[in-house]
Design a protein around this motif. Structure first.
Motif, PDB file in Angstrom:
ATOM      1  N   VAL A 143       0.877  -1.188   0.000  1.00 22.66           N
ATOM      2  CA  VAL A 143       0.000   0.000   0.000  1.00 22.66           C
ATOM      3  C   VAL A 143       0.907   1.228   0.000  1.00 22.66           C
ATOM      4  CG1 VAL A 143      -1.926   1.145   1.151  1.00 22.66           C
ATOM      5  CG2 VAL A 143      -1.622  -1.320   1.424  1.00 22.66           C
ATOM      6  N   PRO A 144       1.234   1.723  -1.180  1.00 24.91           N
ATOM      7  CA  PRO A 144       2.244   2.783  -1.245  1.00 24.91           C
ATOM      8  C   PRO A 144       1.698   4.149  -0.835  1.00 24.91           C
ATOM      9  CG  PRO A 144       1.466   2.227  -3.448  1.00 24.91           C
ATOM     10  CD  PRO A 144       0.722   1.350  -2.513  1.00 24.91           C
ATOM     11  N   LYS A 145       1.899   4.491   0.413  1.00 23.50           N
ATOM     12  CA  LYS A 145       1.583   5.857   0.867  1.00 23.50           C
ATOM     13  C   LYS A 145       2.479   6.172   2.067  1.00 23.50           C
ATOM     14  CE  LYS A 145      -2.493   4.403   3.524  1.00 23.50           C
ATOM     15  NZ  LYS A 145      -3.916   4.579   3.757  1.00 23.50           N
ATOM     16  N   GLY A 146       2.608   7.468   2.335  1.00 25.19           N
ATOM     17  CA  GLY A 146       3.484   7.884   3.417  1.00 25.19           C
ATOM     18  C   GLY A 146       2.812   7.736   4.767  1.00 25.19           C
ATOM     19  N   ASP A 147       3.626   7.749   5.822  1.00 23.46           N
ATOM     20  CA  ASP A 147       3.065   7.601   7.166  1.00 23.46           C
ATOM     21  C   ASP A 147       2.195   8.789   7.553  1.00 23.46           C
ATOM     22  OD1 ASP A 147       3.718   5.070   7.972  1.00 23.46           O
ATOM     23  OD2 ASP A 147       5.732   5.629   8.649  1.00 23.46           O
ATOM     24  N   LEU A 148       2.531   9.993   7.042  1.00 22.50           N
ATOM     25  CA  LEU A 148       1.667  11.138   7.354  1.00 22.50           C
ATOM     26  C   LEU A 148       0.249  10.866   6.840  1.00 22.50           C
ATOM     27  CD1 LEU A 148       1.119  13.974   8.389  1.00 22.50           C
ATOM     28  CD2 LEU A 148       1.911  14.869   6.185  1.00 22.50           C
ATOM     29  N   GLY A 165      -4.095  19.799   7.070  1.00 23.22           N
ATOM     30  CA  GLY A 165      -2.722  20.158   6.730  1.00 23.22           C
ATOM     31  C   GLY A 165      -1.830  19.746   7.888  1.00 23.22           C
ATOM     32  N   CYS A 166      -0.525  19.842   7.688  1.00 22.79           N
ATOM     33  CA  CYS A 166       0.396  19.466   8.771  1.00 22.79           C
ATOM     34  C   CYS A 166       1.598  20.404   8.725  1.00 22.79           C
ATOM     35  CB  CYS A 166       0.849  18.021   8.573  1.00 22.79           C
ATOM     36  SG  CYS A 166       2.039  17.476   9.822  1.00 22.79           S
ATOM     37  N   ASP A 167       1.989  20.933   9.881  1.00 22.07           N
ATOM     38  CA  ASP A 167       3.179  21.793   9.929  1.00 22.07           C
ATOM     39  C   ASP A 167       4.384  21.001   9.435  1.00 22.07           C
ATOM     40  OD1 ASP A 167       1.528  23.662  11.018  1.00 22.07           O
ATOM     41  OD2 ASP A 167       2.587  23.842  12.940  1.00 22.07           O
ATOM     42  N   THR A 168       5.128  21.571   8.505  1.00 13.03           N
ATOM     43  CA  THR A 168       6.248  20.858   7.883  1.00 13.03           C
ATOM     44  C   THR A 168       7.289  20.427   8.913  1.00 13.03           C
ATOM     45  OG1 THR A 168       5.858  22.290   6.013  1.00 13.03           O
ATOM     46  CG2 THR A 168       7.901  21.034   5.969  1.00 13.03           C
ATOM     47  N   ARG A 169       7.474  21.249   9.947  1.00 10.32           N
ATOM     48  CA  ARG A 169       8.499  20.946  10.933  1.00 10.32           C
ATOM     49  C   ARG A 169       8.251  19.630  11.666  1.00 10.32           C
ATOM     50  NH1 ARG A 169       5.646  22.095  15.229  1.00 10.32           N
ATOM     51  NH2 ARG A 169       7.263  21.538  16.709  1.00 10.32           N
ATOM     52  N   LEU A 170       7.014  19.121  11.592  1.00 10.85           N
ATOM     53  CA  LEU A 170       6.692  17.885  12.307  1.00 10.85           C
ATOM     54  C   LEU A 170       7.155  16.641  11.547  1.00 10.85           C
ATOM     55  CD1 LEU A 170       3.058  18.745  13.474  1.00 10.85           C
ATOM     56  CD2 LEU A 170       5.140  18.774  14.858  1.00 10.85           C
ATOM     57  N   LEU A 171       7.408  16.794  10.243  1.00 11.94           N
ATOM     58  CA  LEU A 171       7.672  15.608   9.423  1.00 11.94           C
ATOM     59  C   LEU A 171       8.895  14.829   9.904  1.00 11.94           C
ATOM     60  CD1 LEU A 171       6.814  16.976   5.872  1.00 11.94           C
ATOM     61  CD2 LEU A 171       5.393  15.636   7.437  1.00 11.94           C
ATOM     62  N   ALA A 172       9.929  15.567  10.318  1.00 14.69           N
ATOM     63  CA  ALA A 172      11.171  14.897  10.710  1.00 14.69           C
ATOM     64  C   ALA A 172      10.973  14.004  11.929  1.00 14.69           C
ATOM     65  CB  ALA A 172      12.249  15.938  10.995  1.00 14.69           C
ATOM     66  N   THR A 173       9.985  14.332  12.738  1.00 13.34           N
ATOM     67  CA  THR A 173       9.798  13.558  13.974  1.00 13.34           C
ATOM     68  C   THR A 173       8.705  12.501  13.839  1.00 13.34           C
ATOM     69  OG1 THR A 173       8.190  15.172  14.779  1.00 13.34           O
ATOM     70  CG2 THR A 173      10.477  15.507  15.442  1.00 13.34           C
ATOM     71  N   LEU A 174       7.980  12.519  12.738  1.00 11.03           N
ATOM     72  CA  LEU A 174       6.797  11.665  12.641  1.00 11.03           C
ATOM     73  C   LEU A 174       7.125  10.178  12.814  1.00 11.03           C
ATOM     74  CD1 LEU A 174       3.762  11.354  12.050  1.00 11.03           C
ATOM     75  CD2 LEU A 174       4.315  11.276   9.634  1.00 11.03           C
ATOM     76  N   GLN A 175       8.068   9.670  12.011  1.00 10.02           N
ATOM     77  CA  GLN A 175       8.328   8.227  12.069  1.00 10.02           C
ATOM     78  C   GLN A 175       8.962   7.794  13.395  1.00 10.02           C
ATOM     79  OE1 GLN A 175      10.147   7.587   8.167  1.00 10.02           O
ATOM     80  NE2 GLN A 175       8.192   6.733   7.454  1.00 10.02           N
ATOM     81  N   PRO A 176       9.944   8.581  13.928  1.00  9.97           N
ATOM     82  CA  PRO A 176      10.460   8.180  15.242  1.00  9.97           C
ATOM     83  C   PRO A 176       9.359   8.147  16.316  1.00  9.97           C
ATOM     84  CG  PRO A 176      11.910   9.810  14.233  1.00  9.97           C
ATOM     85  CD  PRO A 176      10.726   9.680  13.340  1.00  9.97           C
ATOM     86  N   LEU A 177       8.442   9.091  16.266  1.00 14.35           N
ATOM     87  CA  LEU A 177       7.374   9.113  17.277  1.00 14.35           C
ATOM     88  C   LEU A 177       6.415   7.946  17.087  1.00 14.35           C
ATOM     89  CD1 LEU A 177       6.563  12.950  17.429  1.00 14.35           C
ATOM     90  CD2 LEU A 177       7.857  11.588  19.075  1.00 14.35           C
ATOM     91  N   LEU A 178       6.125   7.602  15.830  1.00 15.75           N
ATOM     92  CA  LEU A 178       5.261   6.445  15.577  1.00 15.75           C
ATOM     93  C   LEU A 178       5.901   5.172  16.136  1.00 15.75           C
ATOM     94  CD1 LEU A 178       3.924   7.032  11.943  1.00 15.75           C
ATOM     95  CD2 LEU A 178       2.549   6.796  14.024  1.00 15.75           C
ATOM     96  N   ALA A 179       7.214   5.072  15.935  1.00 13.82           N
ATOM     97  CA  ALA A 179       7.919   3.883  16.431  1.00 13.82           C
ATOM     98  C   ALA A 179       7.883   3.870  17.958  1.00 13.82           C
ATOM     99  CB  ALA A 179       9.363   3.899  15.925  1.00 13.82           C
TER     100      ALA A 179
END
Ligand code: FES
Length: 669
Positions: A143-148, A165-179
Motif C-alpha cells: 500500500v504505497p503511501k506515506g506515514d503522514l 494540513g500538517c506543519d512541515t516541521r513535524l515531518l522529521a519527527t513523525l516516524q520516530p514518534l510512531l515507532a
C-alpha cells in the motif's frame, strides 16, 4: 433492542444489546468527551448509570444493565486513578438492558464554564486546539503511501477530520514518534484544519494561555483547554515603562530613536516568555506543553508586539497597519511555547481602540443588552463603548495618566501604603482615610500599628478620585475646581503655595525627609479635571451620535474601574448621570475576553464580525469635543444636571472663587 436515555441532554434511543454506550451516545449526538477514541486509555468518557425506576421514561435502570466492569477499566484504574464509585468508562460499557445514563459535566466536551457574576453568560467550552489519539496502521509495501497519510487516514476514520494540513516541521519527527508509541500517537489539531503537534502514545493534557498586554501591567492566565479551568496566573510590570510611562511617550521614543521599536518588541516578547515560563512552572509543566495563546492589547502594544512600528498611531489619522484578528505560529513572534503553538490576537477596532476593547466587548456583550450600556476602560487612554442590541459605538479619549497617580503631586500606583479611600467631614474639614494593606480607617484605634511596616506613601488613582470628590462635597473645592483659600481661617489643612492653595490630607514618613505632607494641590485638581473632562467629552460624543441623552447601565472595566467608588466618580462627573445601582465594575473585562477567545473558537468569529459593525468615532475630528470638554471641567458638569446623583447626594452650596489660572486644556499627543 434496549432503551437508553442520557441526562442532562434528555437524548434517547434504542440499540441492540451489547452496543457500547459511547457508540450509542455518538449516534444520538450526546456530548461525551474522548481523546483516545474509545480505547479505554484517556478516561474522559466516564458516565454514571442511574439506579431506580424512571416512570417518565418507563425505564427500570440498574448498573447491572450494563456489562460488568472489564479488564480494560481495571487496567485504566491501575494506570491512572481508580474509577470513582459508580463511574464507568462509556467506551467499555455495553448495553445489556434499559438504562438512564448521567453524563457528568467533566465528561462533556462542550461543557459550560460558569462565570461568577450572574450578569454573564457562561462560556461554552470549544477550544480551537484539541487532542486526538489514533492507532496508525503499520506501513505496508503493498500500500504505497506515506506515514503522514496513514496518520491523516486514522484521524478521518476515527474522528471524522478531513483535509488536514500538517506543519512541515513535524515531518522529521513523525516516524520516530510512531515507532516510540508503537504506532499509537496523539495529534494536536488546530481549528480542525491543521496538525500542529505530535506525541507518541496517549497524551490527554492541552494547555493555553490568555494574556492581557496592558501598557502598565501584563497578565497571563494558564488554562486547561479540556476543562477551561484557570490553573495558574502571573503578572508583571510592562518592561516598556523604561521607554516611557504612557503610550504616547513610548511612541515619541520610537519617533526619536527609530531602532527603539525593535527594542520594545524584543522586551515585550521577552516579558511574555517569562510569564509563560512562570505559569508553566507553577503547574509543574513545561512551556512546550502550552499549545495556544490568545491575547488582547491596546493598538500600540498590539503593533509593537507584532514588530510593527507604532509611529503611525502617534498622530492623525492614527492609521492601524491591520485591524483584523491575527492568527500566527508562535515561532514567528519568537514566543516560546510549543514549537507548533499558535497565537490568536483579537481584532483592533480603531487607531486608539484596540484588541483590549474587543476583549471587553466579548466579555460584556453590550450587543446583547436592551439597556443603553456604557462600557469604560479607564487607562491613560479611556476606551469607551456605548450601545445595545441595536447599535454599538466606540471611541477613545485622551485622559492622560492622572487616574493612575501620575502627574499628581503625591500620586502613586496602587500599592501597599497608598491612600485609596478618603472621607472629609464638611463641618470640620477633617479627613479620614484608608490605605492599601490595612482595613482600618485612619481615625480608628490601631491604625498606626496596622500600617507601621509600610507607612502611608501617597495617593493612588481611586484615592485621588475620592479625595477630590470629597473636597468638592465639603466645599473645599468650588464647582470650577478652585481650592477656596478663604477656608484657611477655619482649618490649618488649607495651606498656601504662591498664588494657589493646597489641602493637607495627611503625612508620610519616607527616607528622603523625616516628615512630609500628603497634599492635594491646585494643580492636582486641574489634572483630574483635565482627565475626567476628556473622558466625559468622549462619552458625550458617543451619546450624541447615538442620539440619546441618557445611559441606563454603566460598566467600569480595568484595574482602576474595579476600585473606584462609583458615587465619587459620578460626583466628579467622570461618568454620566445614571442610577447608582446601575453602575458597576466589570473587573478585568479585556483579560476575560482573551480567555473566552481561548476557550471558545466561535467567539473569535463573533468578535471579528462584531468589530466590523461597530461605528468608530474619532474624537480628534469632532468639533463638539472642545465644548463638551469645557463644560466637563466643572464638577460634576457645567450644563448636565445629574438628577440621579443629586437625589442621593447633597449638592454643595455654589460659591465663586477667583481662578489663579493654574492648568491648561490638553488634547491628545
Ligand atoms: Fe478514552 Fe473511553 S474514550 S477511555
Amino acid at each position: 433492542m434496549v432503551k437508553v436515555v442520557f441526562t442532562p441532554s434528555g437524548r434517547r434511543g434504542s440499540f441492540p444489546v451489547n452496543t457500547p454506550l459511547l457508540h450509542a451516545a455518538r449516534v444520538l449526538g450526546v456530548d461525551i468527551d474522548s481523546v483516545c477514541g474509545g480505547r479505554g486509555l484517556c478516561g474522559r468518557c466516564q458516565i454514571v448509570c442511574a439506579e431506580g425506576s424512571f416512570s417518565k421514561h418507563q425505564i427500570e435502570s440498574h448498573s447491572s444493565h450494563l456489562s460488568p466492569i472489564c479488564a480494560t477499566e481495571i487496567k485504566y484504574g491501575e494506570r491512572k486513578a481508580p474509577l470513582a464509585n459508580g463511574r464507568r468508562l462509556s467506551c467499555h460499557s455495553l448495553l445489556l438492558d434499559d438504562v438512564v445514563i448521567d453524563v457528568p459535566p467533566e465528561s462533556q466536551v462542550h461543557r459550560q464554564i460558569v462565570r461568577k457574576d450572574a450578569e454573564y453568560r457562561d462560556i461554552h467550552l470549544d477550544p480551537a486546539t484539541r487532542l486526538y489519539y489514533v492507532q496508525v496502521e503499520e506501513a505496508d509495501m503493498h500500500v504505497p503511501k506515506g506515514d503522514l497519510q496513514r496518520v491523516k487516514d486514522a484521524l478521518e476514520a476515527d474522528w471524522g477530520l478531513t483535509d488536514l494540513g500538517c506543519d512541515t516541521r513535524l515531518l522529521a519527527t513523525l516516524q520516530p514518534l510512531l515507532a516510540e508509541g508503537k504506532r499509537g500517537m496523539t495529534v494536536a489539531v488546530y481549528q480542525q484544519t491543521q496538525i500542529i503537534a505530535l506525541w507518541p502514545s496517549l497524551r490527554d493534557k492541552a494547555y493555553g494561555v490568555a494574556v492581557d498586554v496592558g501598557s502598565t501591567t501584563i497578565a497571563a492566565h494558564l488554562c486547561d483547554l479540556a476543562s477551561g479551568a484557570v490553573l495558574a496566573s502571573a503578572s508583571l510590570m510592562n518592561p516598556q515603562i523604561r521607554f516611557g510611562e504612557d503610550l504616547m511617550s513610548r511612541v515619541s521614543y520610537v519617533m526619536m530613536h527609530p531602532e527603539g521599536a525593535g527594542e520594545m518588541t524584543q522586551v515585550i516578547r521577552e516579558a511574555l516568555n517569562s510569564l509563560f515560563a512562570e505559569v508553566a512552572a507553577e503547574m509543574g509543566i513545561s512551556r512546550e506543553d502550552i499549545l495556544e495563546v490568545s491575547l488582547v492589547a491596546n493598538p500600540i502594544m498590539h503593533h509593537i508586539l507584532l514588530g510593527i512600528s507604532p509611529v503611525e498611531l502617534g498622530g492623525a489619522p492614527f492609521a492601524l497597519t491591520t485591524d483584523a484578528a491575527v492568527e500566527v505560529p508562535a515561532v514567528e513572534l519568537d514566543l516560546k511555547i510549543n514549537g507548533g503553538g499558535r497565537i490568536y490576537i483579537l481584532p483592533c477596532i480603531a487607531g486608539h481602540v484596540g484588541a483590549d476593547t474587543a476583549g471587553m466587548i466579548l466579555s460584556e456583550e453590550p450587543q446583547e443588552q436592551d439597556q443603553m450600556t456604557l462600557l469604560v476602560d479607564v487607562g491613560t487612554n479611556a476606551e469607551i463603548v456605548l450601545g445595545n442590541r441595536q447599535r454599538l459605538l466606540a471611541c477613545s479619549s485622551p485622559t492622560g495618566p492622572a487616574f493612575e497617580g501620575a502627574q499628581i503631586s503625591c500620586g502613586q500606583r496602587a500599592a501597599t501604603g497608598a491612600i485609596e479611600r478618603v472621607r472629609i467631614d464638611p463641618a470640620t474639614l477633617e479627613p479620614r482615610f484608608k490605605v492599601i494593606g490595612s482595613e482600618l480607617w485612619s481615625d480608628q484605634q490601631g491604625f498606626a500599628e496596622a500600617i507601621e511596616s509600610h507607612g502611608v506613601t501617597g495617593i493612588c488613582g481611586s484615592g485621588i478620585i475620592e479625595v477630590v470628590a470629597e473636597m468638592y462635597l465639603a466645599g473645599i473645592v468650588t464647582v470650577d475646581g478652585i481650592i477656596d483659600g478663604s477656608l484657611a481661617s477655619r482649618t490649618g489643612r488649607i495651606i498656601q503655595n504662591d498664588r494657589t492653595w493646597s489641602y493637607v490630607l495627611g503625612s508620610v514618613v519616607d527616607s528622603e525627609s523625616d516628615q512630609a505632607q500628603i497634599v492635594v494641590t491646585q494643580n492636582d485638581i486641574r489634572q483630574i479635571q483635565l482627565a475626567k473632562a476628556a473622558l466625559y467629552a468622549g462619552v458625550k460624543l458617543l451619546m450624541d451620535h447615538m442620539d440619546t441623552d441618557r445611559v441606563e447601565r454603566i460598566r467600569l472595566a480595568g484595574a482602576f474601574g474595579s476600585h473606584i467608588n462609583v458615587q465619587h466618580a459620578m460626583v466628579l462627573g467622570l461618568i454620566p448621570d445614571c442610577l447608582l445601582e446601575d453602575v458597576s465594575s466589570a473587573g478585568n473585562a479585556a483579560g476575560t475576553g482573551a480567555r473566552i477567545a481561548l476557550l471558545n473558537r466561535q467567539s473569535r468569529e463573533l468578535i471579528e464580525t462584531q468589530v466590523k459593525n461597530i461605528e468608530k468615532i474619532e474624537t480628534a475630528l469632532e468639533p463638539k469635543f472642545q465644548d463638551y470638554f469645557v463644560d466637563a471641567m466643572a464638577f460634576p458638569n457645567k450644563t448636565d444636571p445629574f438628577p440621579n446623583l443629586f437625589s442621593v447626594v447633597t449638592r454643595p452650596a455654589l460659591k465663586v472663587v477667583a481662578d489663579s489660572g493654574a492648568g491648561r486644556r490638553r488634547r491628545r499627543g
